[in-house]
Design an enzyme around this catalytic site. Structure first.
Site, short mmCIF file in Angstrom:
data_model
loop_
_atom_site.label_atom_id
_atom_site.label_comp_id
_atom_site.label_asym_id
_atom_site.label_seq_id
_atom_site.Cartn_x
_atom_site.Cartn_y
_atom_site.Cartn_z
N SER A 1 0.84 -1.19 0.00
CA SER A 1 0.00 0.00 0.00
C SER A 1 0.88 1.25 0.00
O SER A 1 1.68 1.47 0.91
CB SER A 1 -0.87 0.01 1.26
OG SER A 1 -1.38 1.31 1.45
N HIS B 1 -1.03 -1.34 -4.30
CA HIS B 1 -2.34 -1.01 -3.72
C HIS B 1 -2.39 0.50 -3.47
O HIS B 1 -1.50 1.07 -2.84
CB HIS B 1 -2.49 -1.80 -2.42
CG HIS B 1 -3.83 -1.66 -1.77
ND1 HIS B 1 -4.94 -2.36 -2.19
CD2 HIS B 1 -4.24 -0.92 -0.71
CE1 HIS B 1 -5.98 -2.06 -1.41
NE2 HIS B 1 -5.58 -1.17 -0.51
N ASP C 1 -4.61 3.52 -1.97
CA ASP C 1 -5.72 3.84 -1.08
C ASP C 1 -6.23 5.26 -1.30
O ASP C 1 -5.51 6.22 -1.04
CB ASP C 1 -5.25 3.72 0.38
CG ASP C 1 -5.07 2.27 0.80
OD1 ASP C 1 -6.03 1.50 0.65
OD2 ASP C 1 -3.96 1.92 1.26
N MET D 1 -8.82 8.02 -0.09
CA MET D 1 -9.70 8.41 1.03
C MET D 1 -10.20 9.83 0.78
O MET D 1 -9.40 10.69 0.38
CB MET D 1 -8.92 8.36 2.35
CG MET D 1 -8.26 7.01 2.61
SD MET D 1 -7.45 6.98 4.22
CE MET D 1 -6.55 5.42 4.09
N HIS E 1 -8.23 1.13 -4.21
CA HIS E 1 -9.18 0.89 -3.11
C HIS E 1 -9.85 2.23 -2.76
O HIS E 1 -9.22 3.10 -2.17
CB HIS E 1 -8.39 0.32 -1.92
CG HIS E 1 -9.19 0.11 -0.68
ND1 HIS E 1 -8.60 -0.13 0.55
CD2 HIS E 1 -10.53 0.09 -0.46
CE1 HIS E 1 -9.54 -0.29 1.47
NE2 HIS E 1 -10.71 -0.16 0.88
N MET F 1 -12.02 4.42 -0.67
CA MET F 1 -12.71 4.62 0.61
C MET F 1 -13.38 5.98 0.53
O MET F 1 -12.92 6.97 1.12
CB MET F 1 -11.69 4.54 1.77
CG MET F 1 -11.26 3.12 2.06
SD MET F 1 -9.70 3.05 2.97
CE MET F 1 -8.55 3.14 1.61
N MET G 1 -11.35 -5.97 4.93
CA MET G 1 -10.61 -5.05 5.80
C MET G 1 -10.38 -5.71 7.15
O MET G 1 -11.32 -6.14 7.82
CB MET G 1 -11.41 -3.75 6.01
CG MET G 1 -11.48 -2.83 4.80
SD MET G 1 -9.89 -2.42 4.05
CE MET G 1 -9.01 -1.65 5.42
N GLY H 1 -9.04 3.83 6.96
CA GLY H 1 -8.78 5.26 7.21
C GLY H 1 -7.33 5.57 7.52
O GLY H 1 -6.86 6.66 7.22
N GLY I 1 -3.11 3.86 8.00
CA GLY I 1 -2.16 2.77 7.94
C GLY I 1 -1.59 2.53 9.34
O GLY I 1 -1.86 3.30 10.28
N GLY I 2 -0.84 1.45 9.49
CA GLY I 2 -0.11 1.21 10.73
C GLY I 2 -0.94 0.75 11.91
O GLY I 2 -0.47 0.81 13.05
N ASP J 1 -6.56 -6.66 3.89
CA ASP J 1 -5.96 -5.32 3.99
C ASP J 1 -6.02 -4.80 5.42
O ASP J 1 -7.11 -4.60 5.96
CB ASP J 1 -6.76 -4.40 3.04
CG ASP J 1 -6.18 -3.00 2.95
OD1 ASP J 1 -5.12 -2.74 3.54
OD2 ASP J 1 -6.80 -2.16 2.25
N GLY K 1 -2.88 -4.23 8.79
CA GLY K 1 -2.12 -4.89 9.85
C GLY K 1 -1.47 -6.20 9.42
O GLY K 1 -1.16 -7.04 10.27
C1 DX5 Z 1 -6.32 1.36 5.51
C2 DX5 Z 1 -5.84 1.08 4.12
C3 DX5 Z 1 -4.72 0.10 4.07
C4 DX5 Z 1 -3.51 0.53 4.81
C5 DX5 Z 1 -2.71 -0.70 5.15
O1 DX5 Z 1 -7.45 2.16 5.47
O2 DX5 Z 1 -6.89 0.58 3.31
O3 DX5 Z 1 -4.41 -0.26 2.73
O4 DX5 Z 1 -2.72 1.44 4.15
O5 DX5 Z 1 -1.65 -0.31 5.95
P1 DX5 Z 1 -0.98 -1.27 7.03
O6 DX5 Z 1 -0.44 -2.46 6.30
O7 DX5 Z 1 0.06 -0.40 7.63
O8 DX5 Z 1 -2.08 -1.65 7.98
ZN ZN Z 2 -6.46 -0.40 1.25
#
Ligand code: DX5
Ligand code: ZN
Length: 216
Positions: free
Chosen positions: A6, A30, A32, A34, A63, A65, A137, A142, A144-145, A175, A177
């Site tokens: 991502s 990937h 993202d 938002m 993706h 969102m 999910m 929303g 990462g991390g 997707d 963690g």
């Molecule tokens: C979260 C995103 C993910 C995110 C994954 O809303 O859709 O794609 O970036 O990041 P990690 O792998 O750090 O959870």
């Molecule tokens: Zn994603």
């Protein structure tokens, strides 16, 4: 196994270097999107996707969102997406989802549906024979991390079982963690694509991707 890093977690001051590393070790990127409304955060617009497209021939997995996936599917299709994945919760209506899936297919792109951790997997079962990618999910969308939500394994198994029973040609992508401690169980439970953001970009990209592959 498809590894789909991502870009949310990439270091944009090293854009070219990091995209080049991905070009050498993964199948998908990937992306993202938002909108600050469907989720309380903002990420990238189509200009960034165009730049990624110019620098990579990899499959670009988008993706969305966003609250208006119909509008943004056109925007990101034009910018170079290979897939458009949108959230069931943007509509909470099967018919509306089918309409957008058909539109995405008419643009010759792969179509995907995603659900938040709180949405029952059974609500999207009627869509599973109409889509190419199901994105589960395993964190609240929303950011990462975040830490992987353990209950996601049972949700994944449920979709994998439905896929098996109905003999579907479906990519099941997880997707949120994802790391080298849960990747094996995810693959065993039916995932065939893993999105990983912070795990891949925190340190050496190629080494981290290799670590995920060793979990197979
Ligand atoms: C979260 C995103 C993910 C995110 C994954 O809303 O859709 O794609 O970036 O990041 P990690 O792998 O750090 O959870
Ligand atoms: Zn994603």
């Amino acid at each position: 196994m498809i590894i789909a890093p991502s870009l949310y977690s990439m270091h944009f001051d090293r854009f070219k270097e990091e995209i080049d590393a991905l070009n050498e070790c993964v199948e998908w990127i990937h992306f993202d999107v938002m909108d600050g409304h469907f989720v309380p955060n903002l990420t990238f617009g189509p200009g960034i996707l165009k730049t990624v497209r110019k620098n990579s021939e990899l499959f670009l997995d988008v993706h969305l969102m966003v609250s208006d996936p119909d509008y943004y599917s056109d925007v990101f299709a034009k910018a170079g997406a290979d897939s458009i994945i949108f959230h069931y919760e943007a509509y909470n209506d099967i018919e509306k989802c089918v309409k957008l899936i058909d539109k995405i297919h008419s643009m010759y792109l792969k179509a995907g549906i995603s659900i938040r951790p709180g949405t029952d997997v059974s609500v999207i079962e009627p869509l599973l024979d109409k889509i190419d990618i199901f994105l589960l999910m395993s964190v609240e969308p929303g950011f990462g991390g975040q830490s992987f939500i353990p209950e996601s394994i049972d949700r994944l198994k449920k979709v994998a079982e439905y896929k098996k029973q109905h003999d579907l040609d479906l990519i099941i992508e997880v997707d949120g963690g994802v790391n080298d401690r849960n990747a094996h169980e995810l693959m065993e439970s039916g995932a065939n694509s893993l999105v990983a953001g912070s795990f891949v970009f925190n340190g050496d990209i190629k080494e981290n991707v290799a670590r995920l592959r060793r979990c197979e």
